[in-house]
Write a protein that holds these residues in place. Structure first.
Motif, short mmCIF file in Angstrom:
data_model
loop_
_atom_site.label_atom_id
_atom_site.label_comp_id
_atom_site.label_asym_id
_atom_site.label_seq_id
_atom_site.Cartn_x
_atom_site.Cartn_y
_atom_site.Cartn_z
N GLY A 1 0.84 -1.29 -0.03
CA GLY A 1 -0.10 -0.01 0.11
C GLY A 1 0.88 1.34 -0.25
O GLY A 1 0.38 2.42 0.03
N CYS A 2 2.13 1.05 -0.02
CA CYS A 2 2.88 2.43 -0.07
C CYS A 2 3.09 3.00 -1.43
O CYS A 2 3.54 4.12 -1.53
N GLY A 3 2.82 2.26 -2.34
CA GLY A 3 2.66 2.77 -3.77
C GLY A 3 3.60 2.35 -4.65
O GLY A 3 4.08 2.81 -5.87
N LYS A 4 4.52 1.44 -4.23
CA LYS A 4 5.41 0.33 -5.21
C LYS A 4 5.06 0.20 -6.47
O LYS A 4 5.82 0.38 -7.23
N SER A 5 4.07 -0.68 -6.47
CA SER A 5 3.39 -1.25 -7.85
C SER A 5 2.90 -0.20 -8.62
O SER A 5 2.86 -0.14 -9.68
N THR A 6 2.10 1.03 -7.85
CA THR A 6 1.72 1.96 -8.70
C THR A 6 3.04 2.74 -9.58
O THR A 6 2.76 3.01 -10.67
N LEU A 7 3.99 2.84 -8.66
CA LEU A 7 4.99 3.57 -9.47
C LEU A 7 5.63 2.61 -10.38
O LEU A 7 6.04 3.27 -11.49
N ALA A 8 5.52 1.41 -10.38
CA ALA A 8 6.07 0.57 -11.47
C ALA A 8 5.34 0.64 -12.63
O ALA A 8 5.69 0.70 -13.69
N ARG A 9 3.90 0.75 -12.45
CA ARG A 9 2.93 0.76 -13.64
C ARG A 9 3.16 2.32 -14.30
O ARG A 9 3.06 2.28 -15.35
N VAL A 10 3.31 3.18 -13.55
CA VAL A 10 3.57 4.60 -13.90
C VAL A 10 4.84 4.43 -15.02
O VAL A 10 5.10 5.05 -15.98
N LEU A 11 6.12 3.88 -14.40
CA LEU A 11 7.27 3.79 -15.25
C LEU A 11 7.29 3.01 -16.50
O LEU A 11 7.95 3.40 -17.33
N LEU A 12 6.20 1.87 -16.42
CA LEU A 12 6.03 1.24 -17.49
C LEU A 12 5.35 2.02 -18.56
O LEU A 12 4.99 1.50 -19.75
N GLY A 13 4.75 2.98 -18.49
CA GLY A 13 3.76 3.63 -19.34
C GLY A 13 2.54 3.05 -19.20
O GLY A 13 1.92 3.22 -20.07
N LEU A 14 2.08 2.25 -18.36
CA LEU A 14 0.78 1.64 -18.29
C LEU A 14 -0.31 2.42 -17.76
O LEU A 14 -1.40 2.03 -18.09
N GLU A 15 0.02 3.46 -17.07
CA GLU A 15 -0.98 4.35 -16.70
C GLU A 15 -0.06 5.63 -16.63
O GLU A 15 0.87 5.90 -15.98
N PRO A 16 -0.83 6.88 -17.18
CA PRO A 16 -0.43 8.09 -17.08
C PRO A 16 -0.51 8.70 -15.76
O PRO A 16 -1.45 8.56 -15.14
N PRO A 17 0.48 9.30 -15.20
CA PRO A 17 0.50 9.89 -14.06
C PRO A 17 -0.49 11.32 -13.81
O PRO A 17 -0.41 11.79 -15.11
N THR A 18 -0.98 11.57 -12.88
CA THR A 18 -1.66 12.70 -12.45
C THR A 18 -0.87 14.04 -12.94
O THR A 18 -1.35 15.15 -13.44
N ALA A 19 0.35 13.69 -12.34
CA ALA A 19 1.23 14.91 -12.52
C ALA A 19 2.61 14.35 -12.70
O ALA A 19 2.89 13.26 -12.29
N GLY A 20 3.39 15.17 -13.37
CA GLY A 20 5.01 14.71 -13.53
C GLY A 20 4.85 14.05 -14.83
O GLY A 20 4.34 13.95 -15.65
N SER A 21 6.58 13.94 -15.21
CA SER A 21 6.74 13.10 -16.29
C SER A 21 7.67 11.93 -16.28
O SER A 21 8.45 11.82 -15.38
N VAL A 22 7.57 10.98 -17.02
CA VAL A 22 8.54 9.88 -17.10
C VAL A 22 9.21 10.04 -18.42
O VAL A 22 8.60 10.23 -19.64
N ILE A 23 10.57 9.97 -18.32
CA ILE A 23 11.18 10.20 -19.38
C ILE A 23 12.20 9.06 -19.83
O ILE A 23 13.19 8.64 -18.96
N PHE A 24 12.06 8.44 -20.61
CA PHE A 24 12.78 7.18 -21.13
C PHE A 24 13.60 7.26 -22.14
O PHE A 24 13.14 7.65 -23.34
N ASP A 25 14.85 7.36 -21.94
CA ASP A 25 16.10 7.80 -23.10
C ASP A 25 15.66 8.87 -23.80
O ASP A 25 15.76 8.93 -24.90
N GLY A 26 15.08 10.10 -22.96
CA GLY A 26 15.16 11.15 -23.68
C GLY A 26 13.75 11.37 -23.93
O GLY A 26 13.45 12.45 -24.67
N THR A 27 12.98 10.39 -24.30
CA THR A 27 11.36 10.67 -24.53
C THR A 27 10.60 10.69 -23.65
O THR A 27 10.69 9.75 -22.86
N ASP A 28 9.47 11.49 -23.52
CA ASP A 28 8.58 11.84 -22.41
C ASP A 28 7.30 10.78 -22.91
O ASP A 28 6.71 11.09 -24.14
N LEU A 29 7.18 9.96 -21.85
CA LEU A 29 6.11 8.67 -22.33
C LEU A 29 4.70 9.26 -22.41
O LEU A 29 4.05 8.75 -23.17
N ALA A 30 4.66 10.37 -21.72
CA ALA A 30 3.35 10.93 -21.70
C ALA A 30 2.88 11.55 -23.03
O ALA A 30 1.52 11.66 -23.31
#
Lengths: 329, 342
Positions: free
Chosen positions: A52-81
């Motif tokens: 319940g601390c958010g570990k798996s949610t963070l994993a899903r965000v990192l994988l681009g499986l769910e877009p975050p409410t705020a913030g950005s995930v940059i994979f090798d220079g590309t913004d997934l969102a």
């Protein structure tokens, strides 16, 4: 410092909850608040914390499986969102996932060979013959006997299923693997086999890994760097060796102190952790850990502590630790 | 804590076979288990080794149509459980033997309050009136240190956290002052912090109530911290048993050695290769007349497959089914964990 392979900056993630069939007010569950993480190429980041601390949610965000409410995930220079779905799909070849329950995450109607071939069919342009050859090579590289390839997941043991899961993940030759509790469902003797295999694959392929586990001794063994999460925030991060040998945040100390060791227990027992994880729907104000913290004072009740760098990349979000450091200086 | 008086639970020569003509599974083979008064005995092993079947056989909960149970003796404080009728077993379960399981949510009734569920057990077994049962429920919730027990008595299971639910299960199990508590992986579904709290509670209750506990677990860390003795089970047989101190300081069976070696514990170099136990747990459908661990054992010789190894005694109170206990120990005597216990 090398460029990070993936970086998540200022990630907030919240979900609407409540308003079930009995009505009731609609509330938002803040699963992640202002989380920053980066993973360098070839590096293993361990994520630890209670359920319940958010570990798996963070994993899903990192994988681009769910877009975050705020913030950005940059994979090798590309913004997934900002990426259109088609390009995200193409990029996905480069980051893959391994799940906790291998039997539940494999398609029960596919043989082991078909499971391993699926990502190759979907994500690469290989011919059928090339795919067949790759499947054999992949099975060999995860220690899965070729006689097992025609079996269905229910005919395989837990360890064998997890080998299929790993083969599937490394099939498209990714740069990053996110492994969410990959050995938690396995028996101790099989757990060691899979951990050895993951370390070996990582070294051979130069993979970066995000390794999520509630088992601290497993994370201490495999991770280069570790981030400790509490109610949606990272409260401590740093080199694994450093964090496990000299934990600074009181929560990290409590977590590490709770792990039972196969050693003679200390005289008079260990200090017991206090309380339980508060509801993420209604986290305590200020430092969310204050309700269980032995060091909490008035400031902790009001102000959210920031994750501050201290010694050599070891960061801690705690007012009291920060005070100690200033006094000690 | 331990003494050599009559064991509260005495199981001798327990064998359990499942299935009919087509495929037979020998789930347990000649298992002996003694839990002494006031003692915590840990039954250790991997999934499918027979730990839970042992508990079910003791409780008389195995399906009669498919399970064939043979035993020289299953007694609880002198009462025979093996030959007991269903009716008397029903009186013993929940009354003289309390049980807690891995997942408290599936063991609790979601539509009754937790206080009501504890009270019902007391009423069933003790025949007391509602008011007495209800105050007993409160007393039990206090005993297991549920904060605000009076308020929580009327809570439903879904309103409680996993740790609180497991405390409620313990309260239910102990409500009738049982002679024995069987705890089947009680903390496997819980976080480490909550696990530490629940195990400390069980240890305290043992001390305060003089309770005897059969603790089924796969976690050697939990065993080291809580148990007095342990029995290591593999493929339906007890392969090693003794006090925690003797077994950890002188592991003598290849399987125990393998379990200790495969732990990613401190003292091992980070990211170094863990000692693994190769292969997987054997199928129990056709047990060979040999050491069941032979195919995975690092110390195997041809003699290991010549017959089921006899019980040897590497030390006082230490029993082991291995023909090469000295070779196993010699190999481990310098390991970190073993040295910590010497």
């Amino acid at each position: 410092m090398t460029e990070p392979l993936i970086s998540a900056l200022g990630i907030d993630q919240s979900f609407p909850v409540g308003a079930g069939f009995l009505g009731g007010p609609r509330r938002r569950l803040h699963a992640l608040r202002g989380v920053d993480v980066t993973v360098a190429p070839g590096e293993t980041l361990g994520l630890v914390g209670e359920s319940g601390c958010g570990k798996s949610t963070l994993a899903r965000v990192l994988l681009g499986l769910e877009p975050p409410t705020a913030g950005s995930v940059i994979f090798d220079g590309t913004d997934l969102a900002r990426l259109p779905a088609v390009s995200l799909r193409r990029l996905r070849r480069r980051f893959q996932v391994v799940f906790q329950d291998p039997a539940a995450s494999l398609n029960p109607r596919m043989t082991a060979a078909e499971c391993i071939a699926e990502p190759l069919i979907n994500l690469t342009d290989l011919s059928t013959a090339e795919i067949d050859a790759r499947v054999l090579a992949l099975a060999a590289s995860v220690g899965l006997g070729s006689h097992l390839l025609d079996r269905f997941p229910h005919e395989l043991s837990g360890g064998q299923c997890q080998r299929v899961g790993l083969a599937r993940a490394i099939a498209p030759e990714p740069d990053l693997i996110v492994a969410d509790e990959p050995v938690s469902a396995l028996d101790v003797s099989i757990q060691a086999q899979i951990l050895n295999l993951m370390l070996e694959i990582k070294a051979r392929m130069g993979l970066a890994m995000v390794f999520i586990s509630h088992d601290l001794s497993v994370v201490a063994h495999v991770a280069d760097r570790v981030a400790v999460m509490y109610l949606g925030r990272i409260v401590e991060s740093g080199p694994a060796e450093e964090v496990f040998a000299r934990p600074r945040h009181p929560y990290t100390r409590m977590l590490i102190g709770s792990v039972p060791h196969p050693r003679p227990p200390p005289e008079g027992g260990r200090p017991l952790p206090k309380g339980e994880l508060p509801s993420p729907l209604n986290p305590p104000p200020g430092c969310a850990f204050h309700s269980r913290c032995p060091l909490a004072d008035n400031r902790c009740l009001r102000e959210v502590p920031q994750l501050l760098p201290e010694v050599a990349r070891h960061r801690t979000a705690c007012h009291r630790v920060a005070e100690d450091a200033t006094e000690g200086a | 804590m331990t003494n050599d008086s009559d064991p509260i639970l005495d199981v001798a020569g327990l064998s359990v076979r499942f299935g009919a003509r087509t495929e037979r599974v020998q789930a347990l083979d000649d298992v002996d288990i003694q839990v002494r008064r006031g003692e915590i005995l840990a039954l250790v092993g991997e999934s499918g080794c027979g730990k839970s079947v042992t508990a079910m056989a003791i409780l008389g909960l195995l399906p009669k149509r498919t399970a064939r149970i043979d035993a020289r003796r299953i007694t609880l404080g002198g009462t025979d459980l093996h030959g007991a009728s269903d009716r008397s077993l029903r009186r013993i379960r929940g009354n003289r033997i309390g049980m807690i399981f891995q997942d408290p949510m599936t063991s609790l009734n979601p539509v009754h309050t937790v206080g009501g569920q504890i009270a019902e057990i007391v009423r069933q077994h003790r025949g007391v009136d509602r008011r007495t049962a209800r105050s007993r429920a409160l007393e039990m919730l206090d005993l297991v240190r549920i904060p605000d027990a009076r308020g929580r008595r009327d809570a439903y299971p879904h309103e409680l956290s996993g740790g609180m639910r497991q405390r409620v299960m313990i309260a239910m199990a102990l409500a009738c002052d049982p002679d024995l508590l069987i705890a089947d992986e009680p903390t496997t579904a819980l976080d480490v912090t909550v696990q530490a709290q629940i195990m400390a509670l069980i240890a305290d209750l043992r001390r305060d109530l003089g309770m005897s506990v059969l603790l089924i677990t796969h976690d050697l860390g939990v065993v080291a911290e809580t148990a007095d003795r342990l029995s290591v089970m593999y493929a339906g047989r007890i392969v090693e048993e003794g006090t925690v101190g003797t077994v950890f300081s002188r592991p003598s069976h290849g399987y125990t050695a393998g379990l200790l070696g495969s732990l990613p514990a401190e003292g091992k170099r980070r990211q170094s290769r863990l000692a693994e136990i190769p292969g997987a747990v054997p199928r129990l459908s056709d047990p060979a007349p040999a050491c069941a661990f032979a195919d995975r054992c690092a110390y195997v010789t041809a003699d290991c497959r010549a017959g089921v190894p006899p019980v040897v005694h590497p030390g006082p109170g230490h029993r082991c089914r291995c023909i090469r206990p000295d070779a196993v120990y010699a190999d481990l005597s310098q390991s970190d964990i073993v040295r910590a216990w010497q």
